[in-house]
Design an enzyme around this catalytic site. Structure first.
Site, PDB file in Angstrom:
ATOM      1  N   TRP A 126       0.870  -1.452  -0.033  1.00 30.73           N
ATOM      2  CA  TRP A 126       0.165   0.047  -0.063  1.00 30.73           C
ATOM      3  C   TRP A 126       0.807   1.207   0.080  1.00 30.73           C
ATOM      4  CZ3 TRP A 126      -1.808   2.828   4.762  1.00 30.73           C
ATOM      5  CH2 TRP A 126      -2.991   3.474   4.540  1.00 30.73           C
ATOM      6  N   ASP A 207      -0.296  -4.612   9.787  1.00 30.77           N
ATOM      7  CA  ASP A 207      -1.547  -4.004   9.390  1.00 30.77           C
ATOM      8  C   ASP A 207      -2.672  -4.979   9.028  1.00 30.77           C
ATOM      9  OD1 ASP A 207      -3.310  -2.333   7.870  1.00 30.77           O
ATOM     10  OD2 ASP A 207      -1.747  -1.552   6.501  1.00 30.77           O
ATOM     11  N   LYS A 242     -13.395  -0.861   6.511  1.00 27.70           N
ATOM     12  CA  LYS A 242     -13.935  -2.013   5.521  1.00 27.70           C
ATOM     13  C   LYS A 242     -14.690  -2.562   6.191  1.00 27.70           C
ATOM     14  CE  LYS A 242      -9.990  -0.440   3.538  1.00 27.70           C
ATOM     15  NZ  LYS A 242      -9.928   0.402   2.695  1.00 27.70           N
TER      16      LYS A 242
HETATM   17  C1  LMR Z   1      -6.817   1.495  -0.375  1.00 28.87           C
HETATM   18  O1  LMR Z   1      -5.947   1.121  -0.544  1.00 28.87           O
HETATM   19  O2  LMR Z   1      -7.434   2.029  -1.532  1.00 28.87           O
HETATM   20  C2  LMR Z   1      -7.564   1.896   0.945  1.00 28.87           C
HETATM   21  O3  LMR Z   1      -6.855   1.522   1.978  1.00 28.87           O
HETATM   22  C3  LMR Z   1      -7.835   3.193   0.971  1.00 28.87           C
HETATM   23  C4  LMR Z   1      -6.759   4.374   1.240  1.00 28.87           C
HETATM   24  O4  LMR Z   1      -6.790   5.151   2.261  1.00 28.87           O
HETATM   25  O5  LMR Z   1      -5.698   4.009   0.633  1.00 28.87           O
END
Ligand code: LMR
Length: 397
Positions: A126, A207, A242
């Site tokens: 991420w 996470d 979520k």
């Molecule tokens: C995502 O990866 O789209 C979500 O976790 C929202 C975000 O805050 O990035």
């Protein structure tokens, strides 16, 4: 002060939503941000949340500040959410503004006590992981994670890397539904990772943003037990955005596990200092909703059913997505899309496909080819599939 500033680059995920909102094309589809949508393309408020919210508002008597670490009862419920009723007495939990808030206070706490260590994130991860830990002053590096050839975890390379780390290292691990790849460890692999952590002494930070969207609530949280049973210290950044659909309420928590009760208390006292200089104390509303649902067996059952329904819809979309693509491109194998866990499909589409889909078809996804499967609906699926096929044919993969 600001006259000579150049604009900062847009956020790779939330910036995409801004671009999507500004797009005037009526048939546009947002498969970018990880937000659940129902089959009508709406992000509904869960029934359990509506009922809990009414109860929270009815009994609320004050808007006084919460303690720095939030409601102690909320913290206990989070620990049970993560570890069941045998929640360890070495756990301490702070209520935080969302999972991002939890990660940021974890980063600031670790920076306060050991800034010279290296933070390791999966490749890919991420994008905000890097930003959060870099903002706290850490050097951020990547460990091998994804194997494009198998669409799975590159476990041998990963284990080798983890085996070369030491007490100088902090490793961010996605507890389930790896973002962006949807490729998770098996239970056996988790056990190996916990053994390596115990042997090498590096510090795990989990996470936990998608508990319940993989195999279900209990199996998704189960890997934490391996680390607990190995006697390790670690942190868990939890998001309720979520699984409770509480995105804008910013409901989250940071749970830390100490080697002893006194170690946990000491770490928690530093965590409170970090929180005090960051946002002082957390927002109450979202956490109160989560606590109310977890404390009421009827509401908890309603919530579990709704969570199961969300997962079922995502899985059905994965299967239809795969079948439609496979029918048009029989030489390619899309079966990996059904095996991936969580909200996302790491499609293998390249940046030029992503760009083409956005400019030519108003279909938005992140630059790395991550598709939010929860944004697919029976209405937009045929058009999305046709467009992806066109993109692949126009610009060879
Ligand atoms: C995502 O990866 O789209 C979500 O976790 C929202 C975000 O805050 O990035």
């Amino acid at each position: 002060m600001f006259e000579h500033l150049q604009a900062a680059p847009p956020d790779p995920i939330l910036g995409l939503t801004e671009a999507f909102n500004a797009d005037p094309r009526p048939h546009k589809v947002n498969l970018g941000v990880g937000v659940y949508q129902n089959s009508e393309g709406r992000t509904p408020i869960l029934e359990a949340v509506k009922a809990a919210e009414a109860a929270v508002l009815a009994r609320e008597e004050t808007k006084n500040y919460l303690p720095i670490a939030g409601e102690p009862a909320f913290g206990k419920r989070v620990e049970e959410f993560l570890f069941d009723t045998q929640s360890p007495d070495t756990a301490r939990t702070a209520q935080t503004p969302g999972g991002t808030g939890a990660l940021r206070v974890a980063a600031d706490l670790l920076a306060e006590i050991c800034r010279e260590r290296t933070i390791w994130v999966s490749d890919p991860t991420w994008p905000n992981h890097k930003g959060i830990f870099a903002a706290a002053g850490f050097a951020v590096k990547s460990y091998p994670y994804y194997e494009p050839a198998t669409h799975g975890v590159a476990f041998e390379r990963l284990a080798e890397k983890l085996n070369r780390m030491s007490t100088d290292d902090i490793v961010i691990l996605h507890l389930c539904c790896h973002n962006p790849t949807g490729a998770d460890f098996t239970s056996e692999q988790w056990k190996t990772v916990a053994d390596i952590a115990a042997h090498r002494g590096w510090f795990p930070v989990f996470d936990a943003a998608y508990i319940g969207f993989g195999e279900g609530w209990e199996p998704d949280r189960a890997p934490l037990r391996f680390f607990l049973d190995a006697g390790l210290e670690f942190c868990v950044a939890v998001s309720f955005s979520k699984n409770f659909g509480l995105y804008r309420e910013r409901a989250g928590a940071l749970t830390l596990i100490g080697a002893s009760k006194s170690a946990a208390d000491a770490a928690f006292s530093w965590l409170k200092r970090v929180i005090r200089v960051t946002y002082s104390n957390p927002p109450a509303h979202g956490g109160a909703i989560v606590r109310t649902i977890l404390e009421d067996s009827l509401l908890r059952d309603v919530w579990r059913r709704e969570l199961t329904d969300m997962c079922g819809r995502i899985h059905a979309m994965r299967e239809q997505f795969c079948t439609l693509l496979q029918a048009q491109l029989p030489d390619r194998d899309f079966s990996f899309m059904v095996r991936q866990r969580g909200m996302f499909s790491f499609s293998g589409l390249q940046p030029d496909h992503v760009e083409w889909l956005r400019t030519e078809r108003a279909i938005y996804m992140t630059q790395d080819g991550r598709i939010n499967v929860a944004g697919l609906t029976p209405a937009n699926l045929p058009c999305v599939c046709d467009s992806i096929v066109q993109a692949i044919r126009c610009l060879s993969l």
